[in-house]
Write an enzyme that holds these catalytic residues in place. Structure first.
Site, PDB file in Angstrom:
ATOM      1  CE1 TYR A  97      -3.213   3.013   0.958  1.00 34.91           C
ATOM      2  CE2 TYR A  97      -1.670   3.390   2.755  1.00 34.91           C
ATOM      3  CZ  TYR A  97      -2.729   3.813   1.975  1.00 34.91           C
ATOM      4  OH  TYR A  97      -3.293   5.043   2.201  1.00 34.91           O
TER       5      TYR A  97
ATOM      6  CG  HIS B 239       1.989   8.320   0.080  1.00 31.24           C
ATOM      7  ND1 HIS B 239       1.052   7.511   0.691  1.00 31.24           N
ATOM      8  CD2 HIS B 239       2.905   7.478  -0.469  1.00 31.24           C
ATOM      9  CE1 HIS B 239       1.381   6.245   0.518  1.00 31.24           C
ATOM     10  NE2 HIS B 239       2.502   6.196  -0.177  1.00 31.24           N
TER      11      HIS B 239
ATOM     12  CG  HIS C 220       1.104  11.905   4.169  1.00 26.94           C
ATOM     13  ND1 HIS C 220       0.360  12.472   3.162  1.00 26.94           N
ATOM     14  CD2 HIS C 220       0.857  10.571   4.101  1.00 26.94           C
ATOM     15  CE1 HIS C 220      -0.330  11.552   2.517  1.00 26.94           C
ATOM     16  NE2 HIS C 220      -0.028  10.374   3.058  1.00 26.94           N
TER      17      HIS C 220
ATOM     18  CG  HIS D 249       2.378   6.124   4.959  1.00 27.71           C
ATOM     19  ND1 HIS D 249       1.325   5.878   5.809  1.00 27.71           N
ATOM     20  CD2 HIS D 249       1.892   6.918   3.975  1.00 27.71           C
ATOM     21  CE1 HIS D 249       0.237   6.492   5.346  1.00 27.71           C
ATOM     22  NE2 HIS D 249       0.558   7.139   4.236  1.00 27.71           N
TER      23      HIS D 249
END
Length: 241
Positions: A22, A108, A121, A123
């Site tokens: 993802y 992202h 941001h 992850h």
């Protein structure tokens, strides 16, 4: 407009590989790849040195049934910074927060739901398993730690044995570190904006925290409603994913 957002998430056994896909916009998430601006990984054991996907697959397979296969820092990044500066800031953040633990991250940068403002941001996925210099096969890596004979057990978990108070202190320290690094990057880039990891009440501010609208509600708003809400917020975008 720089704003502070940080949360820590955990993924149960069986979810790590899917989450890695993802954040990297692979497989069924490939159609969302236009918002992926950079990804990297590091500190993998020898059996996954060039293949972080294998590490997460083995975590999903061999981690204890009630154990976290991964943890994640989700962090808003200052949209005042350009891509190279965001990557440099992220690399500093990884070094400070992760140390020598296995990790994989993706940056992202989708447009905000309410206004076409870039919303970068981070992850940052990581394993809580601490490398100790002992070479282990995948199944042994994720087994229970053996304090008396470490070579017969798995890698020790960084959060193992910590009290709730100690865990909370660790979260506060992480938030301070993130804010400090972002403010350093903003200053180096010649920007006046700064972020603050403290709550509004701790800052002595009376403004009530903003209510998160959620993607479904934003989609149901008219263009005019979005513009009014965005103007009220000062054009500040939501975090997104």
């Amino acid at each position: 407009m720089a704003s502070f957002h940080h949360c820590i998430k955990s993924g149960k056994k069986g979810t790590a590989c899917g989450h890695a896909a993802y954040i990297e916009r692979r497989g069924r998430y490939k159609t969302r790849g236009e918002d992926l601006i950079h990804s990297a990984y590091g500190n993998m054991p020898a059996w996954a040195a060039n293949n972080p996907g294998r590490f997460w697959r083995m975590a999903d397979k061999h981690e204890r049934a009630n154990g976290a296969a991964y943890r994640e820092h989700e962090i808003a990044l200052p949209n005042e910074l350009h891509v190279d500066q965001l990557i440099a800031l992220t690399e500093r953040t990884v070094r400070e927060l992760i140390g020598n633990k296995p990790y994989q991250y993706a940056i992202h940068a989708p447009d905000g739901s309410l206004a076409a403002i870039p919303n970068p941001h981070l992850h940052l996925m990581y394993s809580d398993r601490l490398p100790d210099g002992i070479e282990r096969e995948p199944d042994r890596t994720f087994s229970r730690f053996n304090a008396k004979q470490p070579e017969l057990g798995g890698c020790r978990k960084d959060s193992g044995g910590l009290s709730p108070l100690e865990l909370r202190a660790g979260v506060i320290d992480a938030r301070k570190t993130i804010a400090h690094l972002q403010n350093e990057a903003l200053a180096e880039g010649g920007h006046d904006a700064r972020v603050d990891h403290r709550s509004l009440s701790e800052q002595g501010r009376q403004r009530r925290p903003e209510r998160h609208l959620g993607p479904a509600r934003v989609r149901g708003m008219s263009t005019k409603e979005k513009a009014i809400y965005a103007a009220h917020r000062g054009g500040e975008p939501g975090l997104g994913h």
